[in-house]
Design a protein around this motif. Sequence first.
Motif, mmCIF file in Angstrom:
data_model
loop_
_atom_site.group_PDB
_atom_site.id
_atom_site.type_symbol
_atom_site.label_atom_id
_atom_site.label_comp_id
_atom_site.label_asym_id
_atom_site.label_seq_id
_atom_site.Cartn_x
_atom_site.Cartn_y
_atom_site.Cartn_z
ATOM 1 N N GLU A 1 50.394 -38.614 -10.701
ATOM 2 C CA GLU A 1 49.845 -38.349 -9.364
ATOM 3 C C GLU A 1 49.822 -36.912 -9.174
ATOM 4 O O GLU A 1 48.970 -36.179 -8.540
ATOM 5 C CB GLU A 1 50.579 -39.134 -8.140
ATOM 6 N N MET A 2 51.007 -36.355 -9.417
ATOM 7 C CA MET A 2 51.046 -34.906 -9.465
ATOM 8 C C MET A 2 49.881 -34.127 -10.161
ATOM 9 O O MET A 2 49.378 -33.126 -9.856
ATOM 10 C CB MET A 2 52.450 -34.291 -9.960
ATOM 11 N N SER A 3 49.615 -34.642 -11.170
ATOM 12 C CA SER A 3 48.809 -34.061 -12.169
ATOM 13 C C SER A 3 47.321 -34.277 -11.689
ATOM 14 O O SER A 3 46.325 -33.440 -11.411
ATOM 15 C CB SER A 3 48.610 -34.507 -13.637
ATOM 16 N N GLN A 4 47.173 -35.490 -10.825
ATOM 17 C CA GLN A 4 45.814 -35.922 -10.351
ATOM 18 C C GLN A 4 45.537 -34.789 -9.094
ATOM 19 O O GLN A 4 44.503 -34.034 -9.117
ATOM 20 C CB GLN A 4 45.758 -37.249 -9.676
ATOM 21 N N MET A 5 46.424 -34.614 -8.211
ATOM 22 C CA MET A 5 46.457 -33.708 -7.074
ATOM 23 C C MET A 5 46.135 -32.317 -7.455
ATOM 24 O O MET A 5 45.624 -31.763 -6.909
ATOM 25 C CB MET A 5 47.766 -33.849 -6.232
ATOM 26 N N ALA A 6 46.889 -31.960 -8.676
ATOM 27 C CA ALA A 6 46.692 -30.623 -8.998
ATOM 28 C C ALA A 6 45.327 -30.091 -9.482
ATOM 29 O O ALA A 6 44.671 -29.181 -9.195
ATOM 30 C CB ALA A 6 47.729 -30.176 -10.141
ATOM 31 N N GLY A 7 44.562 -31.215 -10.147
ATOM 32 C CA GLY A 7 43.429 -31.110 -10.658
ATOM 33 C C GLY A 7 42.421 -31.002 -9.368
ATOM 34 O O GLY A 7 41.550 -30.437 -9.235
ATOM 35 N N GLY B 1 36.600 -23.752 -13.780
ATOM 36 C CA GLY B 1 37.123 -24.851 -12.850
ATOM 37 C C GLY B 1 36.742 -26.181 -13.395
ATOM 38 O O GLY B 1 37.811 -26.900 -13.195
ATOM 39 N N ARG B 2 35.838 -26.132 -13.967
ATOM 40 C CA ARG B 2 35.412 -27.503 -14.507
ATOM 41 C C ARG B 2 36.482 -27.807 -15.607
ATOM 42 O O ARG B 2 36.913 -29.101 -15.964
ATOM 43 C CB ARG B 2 33.866 -27.499 -15.150
ATOM 44 N N VAL B 3 36.664 -26.960 -16.529
ATOM 45 C CA VAL B 3 37.839 -27.041 -17.678
ATOM 46 C C VAL B 3 39.133 -27.518 -17.076
ATOM 47 O O VAL B 3 39.931 -28.275 -17.584
ATOM 48 C CB VAL B 3 37.875 -25.865 -18.545
ATOM 49 N N ALA B 4 39.499 -26.720 -16.175
ATOM 50 C CA ALA B 4 40.710 -26.786 -15.469
ATOM 51 C C ALA B 4 40.734 -28.291 -14.945
ATOM 52 O O ALA B 4 42.162 -28.971 -15.172
ATOM 53 C CB ALA B 4 41.126 -26.064 -14.280
ATOM 54 N N LEU B 5 39.828 -28.956 -14.450
ATOM 55 C CA LEU B 5 40.040 -30.237 -13.718
ATOM 56 C C LEU B 5 40.037 -31.367 -15.015
ATOM 57 O O LEU B 5 40.743 -32.117 -15.009
ATOM 58 C CB LEU B 5 38.696 -30.581 -13.004
ATOM 59 N N ASP B 6 39.192 -31.026 -15.976
ATOM 60 C CA ASP B 6 39.424 -31.823 -17.181
ATOM 61 C C ASP B 6 40.702 -31.856 -17.865
ATOM 62 O O ASP B 6 41.025 -32.884 -18.103
ATOM 63 C CB ASP B 6 38.509 -31.572 -18.147
ATOM 64 N N LEU B 7 41.220 -30.757 -18.125
ATOM 65 C CA LEU B 7 42.952 -30.686 -18.365
ATOM 66 C C LEU B 7 43.637 -31.503 -17.612
ATOM 67 O O LEU B 7 44.558 -32.468 -18.170
ATOM 68 C CB LEU B 7 43.151 -29.501 -18.656
ATOM 69 N N ALA B 8 43.592 -31.472 -16.330
ATOM 70 C CA ALA B 8 44.514 -32.095 -15.312
ATOM 71 C C ALA B 8 44.293 -33.488 -15.373
ATOM 72 O O ALA B 8 45.275 -34.246 -15.460
ATOM 73 C CB ALA B 8 44.152 -31.594 -13.838
ATOM 74 N N GLN B 9 43.160 -34.052 -15.331
ATOM 75 C CA GLN B 9 42.820 -35.328 -15.583
ATOM 76 C C GLN B 9 43.267 -35.780 -17.041
ATOM 77 O O GLN B 9 43.762 -37.200 -16.980
ATOM 78 C CB GLN B 9 41.227 -35.646 -15.512
ATOM 79 N N ASP B 10 43.128 -35.214 -18.039
ATOM 80 C CA ASP B 10 43.599 -35.645 -19.409
ATOM 81 C C ASP B 10 45.105 -35.744 -19.288
ATOM 82 O O ASP B 10 45.720 -36.477 -19.857
ATOM 83 C CB ASP B 10 43.082 -34.762 -20.626
ATOM 84 N N ALA B 11 45.610 -34.667 -18.707
ATOM 85 C CA ALA B 11 47.199 -34.829 -18.672
ATOM 86 C C ALA B 11 47.646 -35.862 -17.893
ATOM 87 O O ALA B 11 48.596 -36.684 -18.235
ATOM 88 C CB ALA B 11 47.663 -33.357 -17.878
ATOM 89 N N ARG B 12 46.972 -36.265 -16.891
ATOM 90 C CA ARG B 12 47.362 -37.720 -16.048
ATOM 91 C C ARG B 12 47.153 -38.807 -16.901
ATOM 92 O O ARG B 12 48.055 -39.650 -17.041
ATOM 93 C CB ARG B 12 46.434 -37.721 -15.032
#
Length: 218
Positions: A18-24, A125-136
């Motif tokens: 959930e933290m990873s989702q929220m950060a992304g 920003g797109r890459v950052a979101l992808d990484l956060a979603q992958d981390a989740r």
Amino acid sequence: MRTAYNEKLAALSEELAEMSQMAGEAMKKATTALLEGDLDLAEEVISSDTKIDALRSQAEEQAFGLLALQAPVAGDLRSVIAAIHSAGDLERMGDLALHVAKAARRRHPAKVLPEDVAPYFAEMGRVALDLAQDARQVILTRDVELAFTMESDDDAMDDLHRHLFTLLLSKDWPSGVAPAIDVTLLGRFYERFADHAVAVARRVVFMVTGKMPNTPEA
């Protein structure tokens, strides 16, 4: 007893996910605020940062409780220790999104970025979101292969960051000193966001295999 322990570990993973989702999502909104000069969206990111901070405290409290009360060993111990470190990385990702949002608010109603660098930040920003979603996803599934593929997205972020410096150091840079400072700081925020997401993935690899990636054989 074992069932209860596994349930607590699963709940801990859910909180980290959930933290990873929220950060992304925070970085996605902060990027939009940055590119569009959207003050309301910047304020939303800023006000929601406390929720990520609270989740870190909650996750750490649960992890330390498992250490104190259950005395885990081997793989279970790795899971708890990795969770403690990951909570810190994920909170820092939220903080970096917060910094981006504050930059957008500070310059409002003007936009922070010169037009010639805005596309780079849209991509970052797109890459950052992808990484956060992958981390989740890695947190929830313990998918080691996905964890390793995140390195390529991190490389893409590094390439974007390096190219920004090429533009800033060019004799043809047209925008002056203050925008150059903003671009330098903001680029660093995105780069560090990516680094923390990859650090979370590496901790999952450690949890599953007992070795951190890139750790040489003993």
